[in-house]
Write an enzyme that holds these catalytic residues in place. Structure first.
Site, PDB file in Angstrom:
ATOM      1  N   LYS A  80       1.033  -1.159  -0.092  1.00  0.00           N
ATOM      2  CA  LYS A  80      -0.172  -0.125   0.024  1.00  0.00           C
ATOM      3  C   LYS A  80       1.026   1.225   0.163  1.00  0.00           C
ATOM      4  CE  LYS A  80      -4.671   1.024   0.961  1.00  0.00           C
ATOM      5  NZ  LYS A  80      -5.760   0.162   0.575  1.00  0.00           N
ATOM      6  N   GLY A 180     -20.202   6.928   7.060  1.00  0.00           N
ATOM      7  CA  GLY A 180     -19.341   7.591   5.718  1.00  0.00           C
ATOM      8  C   GLY A 180     -20.261   7.154   4.612  1.00  0.00           C
ATOM      9  N   VAL A 181     -20.496   8.019   3.696  1.00  0.00           N
ATOM     10  CA  VAL A 181     -21.343   7.650   2.439  1.00  0.00           C
ATOM     11  C   VAL A 181     -20.592   8.163   1.367  1.00  0.00           C
ATOM     12  CG1 VAL A 181     -23.632   7.100   3.259  1.00  0.00           C
ATOM     13  CG2 VAL A 181     -22.976   9.383   3.131  1.00  0.00           C
ATOM     14  N   GLY A 182     -19.199   7.850   1.180  1.00  0.00           N
ATOM     15  CA  GLY A 182     -18.430   8.342  -0.079  1.00  0.00           C
ATOM     16  C   GLY A 182     -18.564   7.304  -0.956  1.00  0.00           C
ATOM     17  N   ASN A 183     -17.381   7.051  -2.019  1.00  0.00           N
ATOM     18  CA  ASN A 183     -17.431   6.415  -2.980  1.00  0.00           C
ATOM     19  C   ASN A 183     -17.994   5.102  -3.075  1.00  0.00           C
ATOM     20  OD1 ASN A 183     -16.161   8.184  -4.801  1.00  0.00           O
ATOM     21  ND2 ASN A 183     -14.102   7.827  -3.940  1.00  0.00           N
ATOM     22  N   VAL A 184     -17.618   4.260  -2.071  1.00  0.00           N
ATOM     23  CA  VAL A 184     -18.123   2.905  -1.854  1.00  0.00           C
ATOM     24  C   VAL A 184     -19.651   2.814  -1.290  1.00  0.00           C
ATOM     25  CG1 VAL A 184     -17.927   0.557  -0.839  1.00  0.00           C
ATOM     26  CG2 VAL A 184     -15.889   1.781  -1.443  1.00  0.00           C
ATOM     27  N   ALA A 185     -19.828   3.735  -0.181  1.00  0.00           N
ATOM     28  CA  ALA A 185     -20.972   3.351   0.467  1.00  0.00           C
ATOM     29  C   ALA A 185     -22.183   4.131  -0.218  1.00  0.00           C
ATOM     30  CB  ALA A 185     -20.705   4.103   2.024  1.00  0.00           C
ATOM     31  N   TYR A 186     -21.960   4.957  -1.076  1.00  0.00           N
ATOM     32  CA  TYR A 186     -23.111   5.314  -1.865  1.00  0.00           C
ATOM     33  C   TYR A 186     -23.672   4.120  -2.749  1.00  0.00           C
ATOM     34  CZ  TYR A 186     -25.442   7.406  -5.907  1.00  0.00           C
ATOM     35  OH  TYR A 186     -26.458   7.761  -6.792  1.00  0.00           O
TER      36      TYR A 186
HETATM   37  N1  LIG Z   1     -12.671   2.210  -2.861  1.00  0.00           N
HETATM   38  C1  LIG Z   1     -12.650   1.102  -2.844  1.00  0.00           C
HETATM   39  O1  LIG Z   1     -12.757   0.605  -3.701  1.00  0.00           O
HETATM   40  C2  LIG Z   1     -12.372   0.491  -1.378  1.00  0.00           C
HETATM   41  C3  LIG Z   1     -12.189   1.263  -0.405  1.00  0.00           C
HETATM   42  N2  LIG Z   1     -12.050   0.444   0.822  1.00  0.00           N
HETATM   43  C4  LIG Z   1     -12.065   1.203   2.093  1.00  0.00           C
HETATM   44  O2  LIG Z   1     -13.423   1.548   2.320  1.00  0.00           O
HETATM   45  C5  LIG Z   1     -13.274   3.034   3.134  1.00  0.00           C
HETATM   46  C6  LIG Z   1     -14.222   3.917   2.159  1.00  0.00           C
HETATM   47  O3  LIG Z   1     -13.456   4.087   0.772  1.00  0.00           O
HETATM   48  P1  LIG Z   1     -14.065   5.027  -0.040  1.00  0.00           P
HETATM   49  O4  LIG Z   1     -15.565   4.966  -0.192  1.00  0.00           O
HETATM   50  O5  LIG Z   1     -13.295   4.855  -1.368  1.00  0.00           O
HETATM   51  O6  LIG Z   1     -13.616   6.620   0.402  1.00  0.00           O
HETATM   52  P2  LIG Z   1     -14.393   8.034   0.375  1.00  0.00           P
HETATM   53  O7  LIG Z   1     -13.402   8.951   0.776  1.00  0.00           O
HETATM   54  O8  LIG Z   1     -14.893   8.131  -0.947  1.00  0.00           O
HETATM   55  O9  LIG Z   1     -15.390   7.707   1.186  1.00  0.00           O
HETATM   56  C7  LIG Z   1     -15.190   7.783   3.038  1.00  0.00           C
HETATM   57  C8  LIG Z   1     -16.356   8.579   3.429  1.00  0.00           C
HETATM   58  O10 LIG Z   1     -16.196   8.660   4.768  1.00  0.00           O
HETATM   59  C9  LIG Z   1     -16.523  10.275   5.392  1.00  0.00           C
HETATM   60  N3  LIG Z   1     -15.775  10.255   6.687  1.00  0.00           N
HETATM   61  C10 LIG Z   1     -14.644  10.479   7.035  1.00  0.00           C
HETATM   62  N4  LIG Z   1     -14.401  10.552   8.302  1.00  0.00           N
HETATM   63  C11 LIG Z   1     -15.459  10.209   8.773  1.00  0.00           C
HETATM   64  C12 LIG Z   1     -16.292  10.222  10.340  1.00  0.00           C
HETATM   65  N5  LIG Z   1     -15.549  10.261  11.378  1.00  0.00           N
HETATM   66  N6  LIG Z   1     -17.556   9.972  10.255  1.00  0.00           N
HETATM   67  C13 LIG Z   1     -18.402   9.880   9.353  1.00  0.00           C
HETATM   68  N7  LIG Z   1     -17.906   9.994   7.982  1.00  0.00           N
HETATM   69  C14 LIG Z   1     -16.659  10.176   7.752  1.00  0.00           C
HETATM   70  C15 LIG Z   1     -15.925  10.825   4.303  1.00  0.00           C
HETATM   71  O11 LIG Z   1     -16.265  12.178   4.311  1.00  0.00           O
HETATM   72  C16 LIG Z   1     -16.305  10.355   2.917  1.00  0.00           C
HETATM   73  O12 LIG Z   1     -17.417  10.688   2.495  1.00  0.00           O
HETATM   74  C17 LIG Z   1     -11.977   3.364   3.303  1.00  0.00           C
HETATM   75  O13 LIG Z   1     -11.560   2.643   4.575  1.00  0.00           O
HETATM   76  C18 LIG Z   1     -11.172   2.520   2.267  1.00  0.00           C
HETATM   77  O14 LIG Z   1      -9.889   2.336   2.468  1.00  0.00           O
HETATM   78  C19 LIG Z   1     -11.566  -0.834   0.858  1.00  0.00           C
HETATM   79  C20 LIG Z   1     -11.457  -1.566  -0.268  1.00  0.00           C
HETATM   80  C21 LIG Z   1     -11.676  -0.989  -1.557  1.00  0.00           C
HETATM   81  C1  LIG Z   2      -8.896   0.135  -3.592  1.00  0.00           C
HETATM   82  C2  LIG Z   2      -8.381  -1.347  -3.886  1.00  0.00           C
HETATM   83  C3  LIG Z   2      -8.266  -1.165  -5.552  1.00  0.00           C
HETATM   84  C4  LIG Z   2      -7.447  -1.887  -3.430  1.00  0.00           C
HETATM   85  C5  LIG Z   2      -6.925  -1.528  -2.083  1.00  0.00           C
HETATM   86  O1  LIG Z   2      -6.400  -1.074  -1.664  1.00  0.00           O
HETATM   87  C6  LIG Z   2      -7.989  -1.986  -1.043  1.00  0.00           C
HETATM   88  O2  LIG Z   2      -8.640  -2.965  -1.296  1.00  0.00           O
HETATM   89  O3  LIG Z   2      -7.887  -1.546   0.197  1.00  0.00           O
END
Ligand SMILES: NC(=O)C1=CN([C@@H]2O[C@H](COP(=O)(O)OP(=O)(O)OC[C@H]3O[C@@H](n4cnc5c(N)ncnc54)[C@H](O)[C@@H]3O)[C@@H](O)[C@H]2O)C=CC1
Ligand SMILES: CC(C)CC(=O)C(=O)O
Length: 365
Positions: A80, A180-186
């Site tokens: 990472k 957290g409703v960012g990229n994944v959770a949306y």
């Molecule tokens: N994007 C992916 O494909 C993958 C993501 N993950 C993990 O999933 C998690 C979310 O990833 P993404 O959706 O890509 O990230 P993101 O940054 O798009 O979403 C995270 C959300 O959490 C919110 N947040 C941050 N701190 C907070 C708090 N204290 N309380 C409430 N909300 C809070 C942020 O404002 C943001 O909207 C991360 O831990 C990431 O490492 C794991 C595997 C793959």
């Molecule tokens: C976002 C993924 C493509 C790879 C990764 O770093 C993860 O699964 O946490």
């Protein structure tokens, strides 16, 4: 933190510090274990409070990738990167190109992708300098943003955990608290809403909250209230260490199943959940959809094939729950055992000398 002691304790291979004065790049690439293949794991950009916090995050996340890739059945090791900086203010093209050149210098030991704070556009810039990057634009024949596929895997894994807790994997009518409703959770919220689940959500970003309130009829709470809402399932989808001494006593959920990496602050918190009878779907097992998707690029991307493999997350969670019940051990331990057993099996089968090992990226080189 004594870095070498820490690396020795958890058997890390390599830690690379990358600095570029002109672009402001300060990156740390952590490679944990490459027994199964080159280390694949995303690049996180975050405004860390200290360099020590950044190093610790890189190391913990890299080790998580070793276990994630092993249980997902990928022939990839764990690594990472963290880039120190504010993704909203500090990014520039030169930074990602400089970083791409550092990745290239590792000659395939490490392959990157997106994580929190980095985007497909950033990966495209890295690709200007190296082939060892995935999650680049579909225009290049690649898989693009991994988040929707991660969400699909979490949804499938959540269903498997729900089956164990509630006797059925149907989520309609279930109350699901999403942190957290960012990229994944949306995308996860979309799957859950389509199945008729009721959503309670929170985020520090009000726009992100409004989007799921408007589109999926979710109710919103303040960030510090999400732990003690009445719900069936808690889905941590923001950052790590949210299952800890302060939050566990507040939890009402019977199941914890979410996307965030490193959800348990410490392993003892996994033990406590087990004693309380809360079913914890191990983070690196349930959130493997994204890495499965980007890893498919290494064979020439085929979305159907990737999604079929993501489906196996359901079976992996079932298997871990079975081991946990059968051996009376917490689910995180059951998952660790699966990962370690696979890595040991492959390590032991590699005793023959080969003049040149086949590289997973042969087609690209
Ligand atoms: N994007 C992916 O494909 C993958 C993501 N993950 C993990 O999933 C998690 C979310 O990833 P993404 O959706 O890509 O990230 P993101 O940054 O798009 O979403 C995270 C959300 O959490 C919110 N947040 C941050 N701190 C907070 C708090 N204290 N309380 C409430 N909300 C809070 C942020 O404002 C943001 O909207 C991360 O831990 C990431 O490492 C794991 C595997 C793959
Ligand atoms: C976002 C993924 C493509 C790879 C990764 O770093 C993860 O699964 O946490």
């Amino acid at each position: 933190m004594n870095i070498f002691n820490y690396m020795k304790t958890y058997d890390y291979e390599q830690l690379v510090f990358c600095q570029d004065k002109q672009s402001g790049l300060k990156a740390i690439i952590a490679i944990h274990d490459t027994t199964l293949g080159p280390a694949l794991g995303g690049t996180r950009m975050w405004n860390y409070e200290s360099e020590e916090a950044a190093i610790e995050d890189a190391l913990r996340l890299a080790r998580g990738m070793t276990y994630k890739n092993a249980v997902a059945g990928l022939n990839l090791g764990g690594g990472k990167t963290v880039i120190i900086g504010d993704p909203k203010k500090d990014k520039n093209e030169e930074m990602f190109r400089a970083f791409g050149r550092y990745i290239q210098s590792l000659n395939g030991r490490y392959i990157t992708a997106e994580d929190v704070g980095t985007t497909v556009e950033d990966m495209d810039i890295i690709h200007e300098e190296t082939d060892f990057v995935t999650g680049i634009s579909p225009a290049f024949g690649s898989s693009g943003n991994p988040s929707p596929v991660t969400a699909y895997g979490v949804y499938r894994g959540m269903k498997a955990a729900a089956k164990e807790a509630f006797g059925s994997d149907m989520l309609n009518g279930k109350i699901i608290a999403v942190q957290g409703v960012g990229n994944v959770a949306y995308h996860l919220c979309k799957y859950l809403n389509d199945e008729g689940a009721k959503l309670i959500v929170t985020d520090i970003n009000k726009e992100a909250v409004n989007r799921v309130v408007v589109e999926f009829g979710a109710s919103a709470v303040e960030p510090n209230q999400i732990y003690n809402v009445e719900c069936d399932i808690f889905a941590p989808c923001a950052l790590g260490a949210v299952i800890n001494d302060e939050t566990i006593p507040q939890l009402k959920a019977k199941v914890i199943a979410g996307a965030a990496n490193n959800q348990l602050k410490d392993t003892v918190h996994g033990d406590i959940l087990h004693e309380m009878g809360i079913i914890y779907a191990p983070d690196y097992v349930i959130n493997a959809g994204g890495v499965i998707n980007v890893a498919d690029e290494l064979n020439g991307y085929n979305r159907e094939r990737a999604l079929k493999k993501v489906e196996t997350i359901y079976n992996n969670i079932e298997r871990i729950l079975e081991i946990s019940k059968g051996q009376q051990i917490p689910t995180y331990k059951a998952a660790d055992r699966l990962a370690e057993e696979r890595i040991d099996r492959i390590r032991n089968s590699r005793s023959q000398f080969l003049l040149k090992e086949k590289h997973v990226l042969t087609h690209k080189l």
